[in-house]
Design a protein around this motif. Structure first.
Motif, PDB file in Angstrom:
ATOM      1  N   UNK A   1      11.988  30.797  -8.725  1.00  0.00           N
ATOM      2  CA  UNK A   1      11.738  29.823  -9.790  1.00  0.00           C
ATOM      3  C   UNK A   1      11.191  28.515  -9.220  1.00  0.00           C
TER       4      UNK A   1
ATOM      5  N   UNK B   1       9.688  28.148  -6.362  1.00  0.00           N
ATOM      6  CA  UNK B   1       8.352  28.411  -5.811  1.00  0.00           C
ATOM      7  C   UNK B   1       7.298  28.410  -6.930  1.00  0.00           C
ATOM      8  N   UNK B   2       7.612  29.096  -8.021  1.00  0.00           N
ATOM      9  CA  UNK B   2       6.679  29.122  -9.147  1.00  0.00           C
ATOM     10  C   UNK B   2       6.496  27.723  -9.723  1.00  0.00           C
ATOM     11  N   UNK B   3       7.594  26.966  -9.811  1.00  0.00           N
ATOM     12  CA  UNK B   3       7.509  25.611 -10.348  1.00  0.00           C
ATOM     13  C   UNK B   3       6.716  24.680  -9.451  1.00  0.00           C
ATOM     14  N   UNK B   4       6.807  24.900  -8.157  1.00  0.00           N
ATOM     15  CA  UNK B   4       6.018  24.109  -7.200  1.00  0.00           C
ATOM     16  C   UNK B   4       4.531  24.325  -7.467  1.00  0.00           C
ATOM     17  N   UNK B   5       4.151  25.590  -7.603  1.00  0.00           N
ATOM     18  CA  UNK B   5       2.746  25.933  -7.890  1.00  0.00           C
ATOM     19  C   UNK B   5       2.323  25.341  -9.234  1.00  0.00           C
TER      20      UNK B   5
END
Lengths: 316, 316
Positions: A124, A126-130
């Protein structure tokens, strides 16, 4: 990018930065609406920047440097290459650094995923960072384009990509970045401003926001008083010089918007105080007003009463 | 960004890069139309990248990492935060580097202003530098978003902003950059690929383009022969291993598109030869085909005849 006089100075030779400008997220976006730019405020801020940069020889006719299509606009951009080729120079002292906040960009993605708390091993986060970087870089792109359309030579720099603390003369923004202890976090535009001010020692720093400056209580309160001059001492303590307040109102009540993952006015004042202690005057004022234009020009006189805003400076 | 197993490896610990992929400008944009993306080719390339990255445990359902609005789309993006939070990992070996060309982005602005020839003291070159960067970074943003929509964790890095030769595991692109002797110039994606390959020594390098590979003459010629295997010797000379050509056709006739300010197939072959001499196999093949999927997986066998493309490798 610096405007250099032809054959007199190499464009690569660094010159002192005149001003660091923070375009506050609240000033240039519609905070209540996901990823919505306040086009009129942004356009005004860019036009005022151009006026502040003009050395008196800038032609009145603006030649734009955004030669790309606009989304939804089928027409090709107007490119006045001949006009540019015939100019001896732009007539602009463009040695400004622009830093902008995120406003209604990035915050949703960051708070939904908890990027500011770190932990890239989580899918989550990692996806939010992107997702956060996509959102804030979209805003950055639009701000660079708005500056370019006003004929201001500008290049965008993402803190994540560029090792931001060593960069200069560019357009930076709050960003999701890697962090040695947390893996990742959110770096706010105000923190960037403070570090850049320490590195570059500009003549002055301007925060453009959606209110006239710092008040003694939330500015929505009808009794709120605009604090026109704040002095910071060597220990980092501050005192209100103007207006003269009653004894029990010397403290500054600070409102922090709940949606702002990087802190609101409190972060701004703390960072401004650090800058002021360097001997650099900080002007906090409202975007798209005569006061913001004077601040961008560095033409602020606190002994007259016709300028609305807050000056934060070092105690003499 | 690397996909790291939780608690087994720090996300900061660098791992060998598996593959560097060049998304050719001709493959992902419509070259004849200013700033127009070939959406279907780009989507296919990203979907094939996801397939190539899968370690076998990636869920079939793709959870997108682009949580931003699309231009012209009033609907808010779908964010499956609960879905992400429940995943043990993405199941992707995302240790790829993607570099992309400019295609119909940037070339117009660069050639109109002569940015590649340098000379930032000229107002036209300065304006063109700004306009070129706006155009190529717009494309970069769209490519990062396309990768993120396929659930591939990706971050965009501009060569200008990041000191590109020291960066890794990211999405880079051809860019307008500063130059010590020319002031400024254009840096091509193919040159970036070569330097990254030298720095990172990936297992293989893939060039995705709009033709099946390198031909002995312009591929529009009905007699053109696809060169399936080229060997590069230690002196940088090359010879065609497959197919066996008649003596007077051993040379490679090279077509360079006139609109391409950074060189077309010639640059590609020269850069590929340098990479091959490092011992890294280079696959040049057509986007959105079964051949591109096999190349991205590193699953190319030149002794069979069912793979269409060009392999460039070091002579044994």
């Amino acid at each position: 990018m610096a405007e250099a006089a032809p054959k007199q100075r190499s464009p690569a030779a660094p010159r002192p930065v005149r001003c660091i400008v923070k375009l506050g997220g609240a000033a240039i976006t519609n905070k209540g609406e996901l990823e919505s730019i306040d086009e009129e405020s942004l356009r005004s801020a860019c036009a005022q920047l151009r006026q502040a940069m003009s050395d008196g020889t800038a032609p009145e006719k603006v030649r734009g440097m955004d030669w790309s299509r606009r989304p939804g606009d089928p027409a090709d951009p107007v490119v006045d290459a001949e006009g540019f080729a015939g100019m001896a120079g732009l007539g602009l002292d463009s040695n400004f650094v622009v830093v902008h906040g995120a406003g209604s960009f990035g915050h949703f993605q960051a708070s939904r995923s908890g990027v500011h708390k770190g932990g890239l091993h989580s899918t989550l986060v990692k996806a939010g960072f992107v997702a956060t970087r996509i959102s804030v870089t979209s805003l950055n792109q639009e701000i660079v384009r708005a500056l370019a359309r006003e004929g201001i030579p500008s290049v965008g720099m993402s803190p994540f990509a560029c090792g931001w603390s060593t960069q200069r003369r560019n357009v930076l923004h709050g960003d999701a970045v890697l962090d040695e202890s947390l893996d990742c976090t959110i770096l706010s535009g105000d923190v960037i401003i403070r570090h850049l001010a320490q590195l570059l020692t500009p003549k002055y720093v301007v925060f453009l926001t959606d209110v006239h400056g710092v008040y003694d209580r939330p500015p929505t309160d009808p009794n709120a008083v605009l604090l026109k001059e704040i002095e910071v001492d060597d220990n980092g303590g501050w005192s209100i010089v103007k207006p003269a307040l009653e004894g029990n109102r010397k403290g500054v009540e600070i409102s922090v918007a709940a949606h702002d993952t990087t802190g609101g006015m409190e972060t701004k004042i703390l960072e401004a105080a650090v800058i002021a202690r360097l001997g650099v005057d900080v002007y906090i004022t409202k975007v798209d007003t005569e006061h913001s234009l004077r601040a961008l020009k560095g033409d602020v006189n606190t002994s007259s009463d016709d300028w609305l805003g807050t000056v934060i400076r070092a105690a003499k």
